[in-house]
Scaffold this motif. Structure first.
Motif, PDB file in Angstrom:
ATOM      1  N   ALA A  27      12.332  -3.291  -2.411  1.00 53.94           N
ATOM      2  CA  ALA A  27      11.146  -3.657  -1.642  1.00 53.94           C
ATOM      3  C   ALA A  27      10.772  -5.123  -1.804  1.00 53.94           C
ATOM      4  CB  ALA A  27       9.969  -2.779  -2.062  1.00 53.94           C
ATOM      5  N   GLY A  28      11.347  -5.797  -2.795  1.00 54.55           N
ATOM      6  CA  GLY A  28      10.953  -7.168  -3.081  1.00 54.55           C
ATOM      7  C   GLY A  28       9.499  -7.256  -3.493  1.00 54.55           C
ATOM      8  N   CYS A  29       9.087  -6.287  -4.289  1.00 55.45           N
ATOM      9  CA  CYS A  29       7.670  -6.129  -4.631  1.00 55.45           C
ATOM     10  C   CYS A  29       7.441  -6.508  -6.093  1.00 55.45           C
ATOM     11  CB  CYS A  29       7.261  -4.670  -4.394  1.00 55.45           C
ATOM     12  SG  CYS A  29       5.533  -4.329  -4.658  1.00 55.45           S
ATOM     13  N   SER A  30       6.511  -7.410  -6.349  1.00 56.49           N
ATOM     14  CA  SER A  30       6.195  -7.783  -7.726  1.00 56.49           C
ATOM     15  C   SER A  30       5.342  -6.713  -8.386  1.00 56.49           C
ATOM     16  CB  SER A  30       5.449  -9.115  -7.756  1.00 56.49           C
ATOM     17  OG  SER A  30       4.124  -8.946  -7.244  1.00 56.49           O
ATOM     18  N   LEU A  36      -1.955  -3.994  -7.258  1.00 59.69           N
ATOM     19  CA  LEU A  36      -3.087  -4.340  -6.399  1.00 59.69           C
ATOM     20  C   LEU A  36      -3.156  -3.411  -5.189  1.00 59.69           C
ATOM     21  CD1 LEU A  36      -5.407  -6.281  -5.673  1.00 59.69           C
ATOM     22  CD2 LEU A  36      -3.706  -7.717  -4.506  1.00 59.69           C
ATOM     23  N   ARG A  37      -2.012  -3.145  -4.567  1.00 55.24           N
ATOM     24  CA  ARG A  37      -1.996  -2.298  -3.371  1.00 55.24           C
ATOM     25  C   ARG A  37      -2.308  -0.843  -3.714  1.00 55.24           C
ATOM     26  NH1 ARG A  37      -3.502  -1.771   1.579  1.00 55.24           N
ATOM     27  NH2 ARG A  37      -2.036  -0.735   2.973  1.00 55.24           N
ATOM     28  N   VAL A  38      -1.825  -0.370  -4.863  1.00 56.50           N
ATOM     29  CA  VAL A  38      -2.153   0.994  -5.303  1.00 56.50           C
ATOM     30  C   VAL A  38      -3.672   1.132  -5.497  1.00 56.50           C
ATOM     31  CG1 VAL A  38      -1.979   2.615  -7.250  1.00 56.50           C
ATOM     32  CG2 VAL A  38       0.087   1.561  -6.313  1.00 56.50           C
ATOM     33  N   ASN A  39      -4.286   0.133  -6.085  1.00 55.73           N
ATOM     34  CA  ASN A  39      -5.741   0.151  -6.257  1.00 55.73           C
ATOM     35  C   ASN A  39      -6.460   0.194  -4.905  1.00 55.73           C
ATOM     36  OD1 ASN A  39      -5.562   0.039  -9.065  1.00 55.73           O
ATOM     37  ND2 ASN A  39      -5.654  -2.195  -9.111  1.00 55.73           N
ATOM     38  N   ILE A  73       1.799   5.142  -5.179  1.00 51.62           N
ATOM     39  CA  ILE A  73       2.926   4.236  -5.440  1.00 51.62           C
ATOM     40  C   ILE A  73       3.996   4.419  -4.360  1.00 51.62           C
ATOM     41  CG2 ILE A  73       4.783   3.661  -7.051  1.00 51.62           C
ATOM     42  CD1 ILE A  73       2.893   4.643  -9.317  1.00 51.62           C
ATOM     43  N   ALA A  74       4.277   5.691  -4.032  1.00 52.18           N
ATOM     44  CA  ALA A  74       5.274   5.984  -3.001  1.00 52.18           C
ATOM     45  C   ALA A  74       4.838   5.429  -1.647  1.00 52.18           C
ATOM     46  CB  ALA A  74       5.506   7.488  -2.906  1.00 52.18           C
ATOM     47  N   ARG A  80       6.621  -1.209   2.014  1.00 45.19           N
ATOM     48  CA  ARG A  80       7.428  -2.405   1.723  1.00 45.19           C
ATOM     49  C   ARG A  80       8.901  -2.216   2.093  1.00 45.19           C
ATOM     50  NH1 ARG A  80       4.310  -5.524  -1.953  1.00 45.19           N
ATOM     51  NH2 ARG A  80       2.156  -5.184  -1.296  1.00 45.19           N
ATOM     52  N   CYS A  81       9.413  -0.991   1.898  1.00 41.44           N
ATOM     53  CA  CYS A  81      10.836  -0.740   2.182  1.00 41.44           C
ATOM     54  C   CYS A  81      11.086  -0.446   3.657  1.00 41.44           C
ATOM     55  CB  CYS A  81      11.359   0.429   1.340  1.00 41.44           C
ATOM     56  SG  CYS A  81      11.436   0.108  -0.439  1.00 41.44           S
TER      57      CYS A  81
END
Length: 467
Positions: A27-30, A36-39, A73-74, A80-81
């Motif tokens: 996903a190239g996700c930090s 942050l996105r999960v929150n 998370i999923a 992202r994917c």
């Protein structure tokens, strides 16, 4: 991602979650952006979390996130994917360990899990033993079900036409109950029948589908009937102001509809979700869902079903102030209405739709676009034809009152709104109440006038105090 798809956590040194690590890389996700996105997604579901990059490090080391977090998370990594990613694929526990309010937002692959989710959702809904507070509407959760439904639909090679309803046995019994619930809903509103629909679906119909030995043709019809009941549970929840539950029942109903292989019904469930999204301030999603419904229902032999979907598209466009797109959608709805050969030639799921239904929806579009004269004419025609449908009467009167107000005819506006208020004394319908609240908000600039103050006092018992 191969090990993750195999169904469990891919474990490396010290129990590390290699499946999650691979997904993050893909996903190239930090770590920080994931947290942050999960929150953010959690807050939309009423969950207050404060994850950070250290939390992600612990998940990568093998810690299992609690509650609905694996699903969040999923959802982030799916975004992202650019493809669906499940919690199991990421090395997390099965969805069955998640609270049902989270699971019910998912269009699942396994229909057995869908039935389990519906039964549990219905049980917890009726008893309220574990649904703490209001179950939130989650706009971001609307995308995956329509995508998964359309992907499934694209893989089908038959016409997906509904089979004739059996003239005896359990299918006929379920359809008889559906007809009874429909009559009660039309007469008293969704709030008066909601709990009965949910109880019947979760304690009678779901167990029928879980039994073995049912002939395939009968099983398919039962799935379609169960999908209709789930959609009704959603619609009546919507009408009772339970918007998050409405979304969940409709989502699960869409999944059951795939087993029933009923394209007309699938389009109608998407129409219901479209209506819900537009009414809750996401008309962009409302238009997208209506378009998915049109793609579903085209070629199904149901012009009335398509008429409703184009009407929902018009509602979404009107809420965004797009007059040209609204006019085109209403024109297409009229064309489908003209193409229908009558209710008897249509699917049982759409026989209630008629010219007067379209008038009611068109009047709401004209109201939102500020086209007062057109709204007045259309709402008046709707009122003259729907005497036995109290919810439509209440909504049309509220629209008519707004049309009068938009033309600076205050006496007529308040008089018509008072008639709508009287209708609401016999209808338990949050949608009707919201239509009248919309009118009351428009009175705000004239709140100093005695007529407006009197209406405000009279309406408090039904509409609550003005904001």
């Amino acid at each position: 991602m191969t090990d993750g798809r195999a169904g469990g956590a891919a474990k490396g040194p010290a129990g590390a979650n290699a499946a999650l690590a691979a997904a993050l890389k893909d996903a190239g996700c930090s770590y920080a952006s994931l947290a942050l996105r999960v929150n953010e997604l959690g807050r939309r579901q009423g969950i207050d979390s404060n994850y950070d990059k250290a939390s992600v490090t612990r998940w990568l080391q093998g810690q299992q996130p609690r509650g609905t977090t694996p699903g969040l998370i999923a959802a982030v990594l799916s975004e992202r994917c650019g493809r669906p990613v499940s919690p199991t694929e990421l090395g997390f526990h099965s969805d069955q360990r998640r609270p049902v309010a989270g699971r019910a937002l998912v269009y699942g692959e396994d229909v057995a899990e869908t039935l389990h989710t519906l039964a549990e959702l219905g049980s917890t809904d009726i008893s309220r033993r574990s649904l703490l507070g209001t179950v939130p509407f989650v706009a971001s959760a609307l995308t995956s079900p329509q995508r998964d439904w359309l992907l499934w639909l694209s893989e089908q090679r038959d016409g997906l036409r509904p089979t004739p309803v059996a003239s005896a046995g359990p299918v006929e019994q379920v359809h008889a109950m559906i007809s009874m619930f429909d009559r009660m809903d039309n007469h008293y509103g969704g709030g008066g029948v909601r709990s009965s629909i949910v109880h019947y679906l979760s304690t009678e119909v779901v167990p029928m589908l879980q039994r073995r030995g049912t002939p395939p043709s009968q099983q398919r019809q039962l799935y379609a009937a169960a999908a209709r009941l789930a959609a009704m549970a959603g619609w009546s929840s919507y009408d009772a102001g339970e918007y998050g539950l409405a979304q969940r029942y409709m989502t699960q109903g869409l999944r059951l509809c795939a087993e029933g292989r009923d394209r007309v019904l699938g389009g109608q469930i998407l129409a219901g979700l479209s209506h819900l999204a537009t009414s809750l301030g996401r008309p962009d999603e409302g238009v997208a869902l209506a378009r998915a419904g049109v793609a579903t229902a085209k070629g199904s032999g149901s012009p009335l079903g398509l008429m409703r979907l184009y009407a929902m598209s018009a509602r979404g466009h009107a809420a965004q102030g797009h007059s040209g797109e609204t006019s085109e959608a209403l024109r297409l709805a009229e064309r489908q209405l003209d193409a229908s050969r009558g209710a008897a030639q249509e699917s049982v799921w759409v026989r209630y739709l008629d010219h007067h239904y379209l008038q009611t929806e068109a009047a709401l579009c004209f109201r939102d676009l500020g086209l007062a004269a057109q709204a007045e004419r259309t709402a008046s025609e709707s009122l003259g034809a729907n005497a036995d449908r109290r919810r439509r009467q209440a909504i049309s009167r509220s629209v008519l009152a707004t049309a009068h107000l938009q033309q600076d005819r205050l006496d007529e506006a308040v008089g018509t709104a008072t008639e709508a208020l009287d209708t609401l004394s016999t209808v338990h319908s949050e949608r009707s109440i919201q239509a009248l609240r919309d009118f009351r908000r428009r009175l705000e600039p004239r709140r100093h006038e005695p007529l407006v103050q009197d209406f405000e006092r009279r309406s408090r018992g039904v509409l609550g105090a003005a904001a």
